[in-house]
Write an enzyme that holds these catalytic residues in place. Sequence first.
Site, PDB file in Angstrom:
ATOM      1  N   SER A  37      -0.013  -8.760   1.569  1.00 15.56           N
ATOM      2  CA  SER A  37      -1.465  -8.660   1.592  1.00 15.56           C
ATOM      3  C   SER A  37      -1.901  -8.472   3.042  1.00 15.56           C
ATOM      4  O   SER A  37      -1.290  -9.058   3.947  1.00 15.56           O
ATOM      5  CB  SER A  37      -2.080  -9.947   1.042  1.00 15.56           C
ATOM      6  OG  SER A  37      -3.441 -10.026   1.396  1.00 15.56           O
ATOM      7  N   LYS A  83      -1.310  -6.563  -8.204  1.00 19.35           N
ATOM      8  CA  LYS A  83      -1.623  -7.790  -7.462  1.00 19.35           C
ATOM      9  C   LYS A  83      -3.105  -8.139  -7.665  1.00 19.35           C
ATOM     10  O   LYS A  83      -3.464  -9.301  -7.751  1.00 19.35           O
ATOM     11  CB  LYS A  83      -1.325  -7.597  -5.982  1.00 19.35           C
ATOM     12  CG  LYS A  83      -1.772  -8.785  -5.200  1.00 19.35           C
ATOM     13  CD  LYS A  83      -1.374  -8.724  -3.763  1.00 19.35           C
ATOM     14  CE  LYS A  83      -2.045  -9.851  -3.045  1.00 19.35           C
ATOM     15  NZ  LYS A  83      -3.351  -9.464  -2.510  1.00 19.35           N
ATOM     16  N   HIS A 123       0.842  -1.209   0.000  1.00 23.66           N
ATOM     17  CA  HIS A 123       0.000   0.000   0.000  1.00 23.66           C
ATOM     18  C   HIS A 123       0.879   1.262   0.000  1.00 23.66           C
ATOM     19  O   HIS A 123       0.609   2.228  -0.710  1.00 23.66           O
ATOM     20  CB  HIS A 123      -0.867   0.058   1.271  1.00 23.66           C
ATOM     21  CG  HIS A 123      -1.880  -1.033   1.396  1.00 23.66           C
ATOM     22  ND1 HIS A 123      -1.823  -1.977   2.381  1.00 23.66           N
ATOM     23  CD2 HIS A 123      -3.001  -1.310   0.674  1.00 23.66           C
ATOM     24  CE1 HIS A 123      -2.864  -2.790   2.276  1.00 23.66           C
ATOM     25  NE2 HIS A 123      -3.588  -2.420   1.248  1.00 23.66           N
TER      26      HIS A 123
HETATM   27  P1  AMP Z   1      -6.647  -3.378  -0.450  1.00 24.27           P
HETATM   28  O1  AMP Z   1      -6.425  -2.617   0.814  1.00 24.27           O
HETATM   29  O2  AMP Z   1      -6.307  -4.832  -0.323  1.00 24.27           O
HETATM   30  O3  AMP Z   1      -7.990  -3.113  -1.072  1.00 24.27           O
HETATM   31  O4  AMP Z   1      -5.581  -2.831  -1.491  1.00 24.27           O
HETATM   32  C1  AMP Z   1      -5.520  -1.459  -1.802  1.00 24.27           C
HETATM   33  C2  AMP Z   1      -4.621  -1.271  -2.998  1.00 24.27           C
HETATM   34  O5  AMP Z   1      -3.317  -1.748  -2.686  1.00 24.27           O
HETATM   35  C3  AMP Z   1      -5.090  -2.066  -4.225  1.00 24.27           C
HETATM   36  O6  AMP Z   1      -4.900  -1.282  -5.384  1.00 24.27           O
HETATM   37  C4  AMP Z   1      -4.185  -3.256  -4.217  1.00 24.27           C
HETATM   38  O7  AMP Z   1      -3.992  -3.836  -5.494  1.00 24.27           O
HETATM   39  C5  AMP Z   1      -2.900  -2.649  -3.698  1.00 24.27           C
HETATM   40  N1  AMP Z   1      -2.020  -3.665  -3.141  1.00 24.27           N
HETATM   41  C6  AMP Z   1      -2.368  -4.650  -2.259  1.00 24.27           C
HETATM   42  N2  AMP Z   1      -1.314  -5.446  -2.016  1.00 24.27           N
HETATM   43  C7  AMP Z   1      -0.286  -4.977  -2.763  1.00 24.27           C
HETATM   44  C8  AMP Z   1       1.077  -5.371  -2.948  1.00 24.27           C
HETATM   45  N3  AMP Z   1       1.585  -6.422  -2.324  1.00 24.27           N
HETATM   46  N4  AMP Z   1       1.848  -4.639  -3.788  1.00 24.27           N
HETATM   47  C9  AMP Z   1       1.326  -3.563  -4.438  1.00 24.27           C
HETATM   48  N5  AMP Z   1       0.060  -3.123  -4.302  1.00 24.27           N
HETATM   49  C10 AMP Z   1      -0.736  -3.824  -3.477  1.00 24.27           C
END
Ligand code: AMP
Length: 281
Positions: free
Chosen positions: A185, A149, A37
């Site tokens: 993640s 991802k 993030h």
């Molecule tokens: P989330 O909080 O899981 O909804 O993710 C928020 C954003 O962070 C989304 O655009 C995801 O694709 C991105 N994201 C999550 N994990 C990763 C990672 N390991 N590397 C890069 N971006 C990520």
Amino acid sequence: MEVFREIQGLRHFLSAYKQQRKSIGFVPTMGALHQGHLELVRKSMSQNDITVCSIFVNPTQFNNPSDLEKYPRDVDADLAKLEKISCGVVFLPDVDEMYDKEIFVNIHFGYLENVMEGKFRPGHFKGVGLIVAKLFNVVLPSRAYFGTKDLQQLAIITQLCRELLFDIEIIPVQTVREPDGLAMSSRNELLSSSERPQATDLYKALLFAREKLIDKESVESVKKNVRDFFESDSAVELEYFEIVNTDDLQNISDIGEAKRVSLCLAGYLGKVRLIDNISLY
Ligand code: AMP
């Protein structure tokens, strides 16, 4: 760092930037922030005059109520991480701020929402599309940052912008991984200490499959080998493994001259659902 919980306050704050034609970068997240993030936030900060990071665990994208309940949350730690890298603005709305009591609008994405993640998480992308459209309308960013991802999410959001004419540049950001290859993640926090090392099987299988495809092994045979690996040698229960065109997510049955190819999979380790993907070249 400015923190807003209400739409009105955030809009008012950002209107000064809009008037001065300054660029606004936007990073939507569901919190439990990790380096992946923060990479999105850093990239946005390097390309825009101001960056807004939202933290909102969006109920409409969870098809499984216990998944929503278990989703990791730690707002204080998230704010400390964002403050440390000097993020400009955080938007932290609650559910009532983002949704009316009744929801009438329903965004469909055709086959894009029915393959891979969509097949196993019915309704997920409708929820994603709706919340991202709402957040875009609140922040009115110049650029928005999404991780590769979540490749299918990226395709869905790109389509959303194209069809609803959002004047927003979508910037993809490469997956940030742990030293052993596991894609970062928020859900990794839910893995037990014995499950955690086994989680690298997802990335290992992707690397193995990529190598075989580059060695000209057929798509069918690579798919079978990957499925066999998870069935006999891994604690991960595979949900799907697909080899697709990166832009439209259509299945590829023969690599041939295809240039933009992605290898995507998802599986359960215990009760934790993990996804990952890599590109072929
Ligand atoms: P989330 O909080 O899981 O909804 O993710 C928020 C954003 O962070 C989304 O655009 C995801 O694709 C991105 N994201 C999550 N994990 C990763 C990672 N390991 N590397 C890069 N971006 C990520």
